[in-house]
Design a protein around this motif. Structure first.
Motif, short mmCIF file in Angstrom:
data_model
loop_
_atom_site.label_atom_id
_atom_site.label_comp_id
_atom_site.label_asym_id
_atom_site.label_seq_id
_atom_site.Cartn_x
_atom_site.Cartn_y
_atom_site.Cartn_z
N LEU A 31 30.27 -42.79 -48.46
CA LEU A 31 29.46 -41.98 -47.55
C LEU A 31 30.23 -41.64 -46.30
CD1 LEU A 31 26.58 -40.89 -46.91
CD2 LEU A 31 26.15 -43.06 -45.80
N ILE B 269 26.94 -51.85 -52.49
CA ILE B 269 26.49 -51.17 -51.28
C ILE B 269 27.67 -50.88 -50.35
CG2 ILE B 269 24.95 -51.33 -49.29
CD1 ILE B 269 23.31 -53.36 -50.98
N PHE C 122 21.53 -60.79 -55.91
CA PHE C 122 21.68 -60.33 -54.54
C PHE C 122 23.16 -60.21 -54.17
CE2 PHE C 122 21.71 -61.16 -49.95
CZ PHE C 122 20.85 -60.17 -49.53
N ASP D 97 9.03 -71.07 -49.51
CA ASP D 97 10.33 -70.40 -49.54
C ASP D 97 10.32 -69.12 -50.38
OD1 ASP D 97 12.80 -73.04 -49.23
OD2 ASP D 97 11.83 -71.72 -47.78
N LEU E 64 15.72 -54.25 -49.36
CA LEU E 64 17.06 -53.74 -49.55
C LEU E 64 17.09 -52.49 -50.45
CD1 LEU E 64 19.62 -54.90 -48.33
CD2 LEU E 64 20.10 -55.95 -50.54
N VAL F 217 29.46 -47.84 -51.66
CA VAL F 217 28.69 -46.62 -51.43
C VAL F 217 28.75 -46.21 -49.96
CG1 VAL F 217 26.38 -45.66 -51.48
CG2 VAL F 217 27.21 -46.96 -53.41
N MET G 63 14.56 -59.19 -50.64
CA MET G 63 15.09 -58.37 -51.72
C MET G 63 14.43 -57.00 -51.74
SD MET G 63 17.48 -59.68 -53.53
CE MET G 63 17.33 -58.80 -55.09
N ILE H 265 19.24 -48.81 -50.16
CA ILE H 265 20.25 -48.34 -51.11
C ILE H 265 19.90 -46.95 -51.61
CG2 ILE H 265 21.40 -48.87 -53.28
CD1 ILE H 265 20.53 -51.83 -52.73
N ARG I 294 11.88 -64.94 -49.62
CA ARG I 294 13.08 -64.42 -50.26
C ARG I 294 12.77 -63.13 -51.02
NH1 ARG I 294 15.15 -68.86 -53.25
NH2 ARG I 294 15.90 -69.69 -51.29
N VAL J 166 20.82 -44.44 -48.95
CA VAL J 166 22.27 -44.30 -48.84
C VAL J 166 22.81 -43.48 -50.01
CG1 VAL J 166 24.44 -45.54 -48.88
CG2 VAL J 166 22.60 -46.33 -47.43
N PHE J 167 22.31 -43.73 -51.19
CA PHE J 167 22.71 -42.95 -52.36
C PHE J 167 22.37 -41.47 -52.17
CE2 PHE J 167 23.46 -46.53 -55.35
CZ PHE J 167 24.58 -46.01 -55.96
#
Lengths: 135, 134
Positions: free
Chosen positions: B27, B20, B13, A3, A14, B23, A11, A18, A7, A21-22
């Motif tokens: 945007l 997000i 998480f 598992d 992602l 943001v 993470m 971000i 996971r 997008v920033f």
């Protein structure tokens, strides 16, 4: 046992998203402008001022070099300009407003004069520059 | 023991998702609300006005700086000798839609000199760009 690695990979995928997008956010924040501009259409002036009509169907706005305004020779405050031009036009439909800009007058006064002439109901708005207005 | 080990990453998480979302919202806001315009070479403080003729998409925009200089694209020219340069500048931009961004403090003489040169070149009407006034 199986598992945990799965996971961790979720993470990790992602974070670059971000970041992107920033970056996009900052790009759009810096490049966009929210300034709302207007436009004012003006007929370009004839090359020599002598072509302007000077008969009784003309109201003249003088932009003096010291920043003051005059309508047909009478000093007028900036906020009363439209009323003064309207009084000069007197409801007639065939009136021309001529704006004479003395050297030293500013663009803001010029734009205000054009708008006042149009709001007062002038049929034509003529513009010309002169060195010195001699009343 | 195993449960305690697994808890912290999940909580991290979950706290990241609203961030997000915000943001993304920002945007999309900037994408929709803003207009992208090419920056001008010089800063011009536009005169204020009340009328709006709603002319849009002017291919040729001339700037008149506060000291009276006229900018055609990327070069400043004295308005007294602007005619020849105007002819060349407008040859590929078209004569029909010419906008003038003049500084509120620019001498009206410079603006009128520019407009006279435009008339000589064959432009019948220009659009003066203003800002919504009080």
């Amino acid at each position: 046992m199986f598992d945990e690695p799965v996971r961790r990979r979720n993470m990790a995928s992602l974070t670059p998203l971000i970041d992107v997008v920033f970056l996009l956010l900052i790009f759009f924040m810096l490049t966009t402008s929210f300034l709302k501009t207007q436009s004012l259409s003006v007929v370009t002036p004839a090359p020599n001022a002598s072509e302007l009509p000077t008969d009784a169907r003309v109201v003249e706005i003088w932009l003096m070099g010291d920043g003051t305004l005059r309508v047909d020779g009478t000093p007028v405050a900036r906020e009363n300009l439209t009323e003064a031009v309207k009084a000069g036009i007197g409801g007639r439909k065939d009136m021309t407003v001529t704006i004479l800009a003395e050297s030293g007058s500013r663009t803001q006064a010029f734009v205000s004069a054009i708008e006042a002439a149009r709001q007062a109901g002038a049929r034509d708005v003529g513009t010309a520059r002169v060195e010195k207005i001699t009343p | 023991m195993i449960e305690l080990d697994q808890d912290p990453p999940r909580r991290q998480f979950e706290t990241l998702i609203p961030l997000i979302n915000v943001v993304f919202l920002l945007l999309i806001f900037f994408l929709l609300a803003g207009t992208m315009t090419p920056a001008d070479n010089v800063a011009v403080k536009l005169p204020t006005g009340a009328l709006n003729d709603s002319e849009r998409d002017m291919p040729a925009t001339l700037l008149v700086e506060a000291d009276g200089f006229v900018w055609l694209g990327d070069r400043p020219i004295d308005p007294k000798i602007v005619e020849q340069a105007l002819k060349e500048y407008l040859a590929d931009k078209g004569m029909e839609r010419v906008a003038v961004k003049a500084d509120a403090e620019a001498p009206a003489e410079a603006l009128l000199l520019l407009m006279e040169a435009l008339r000589k070149v064959g432009v019948q009407q220009v659009t003066i760009v203003t800002e919504r006034g009080r």
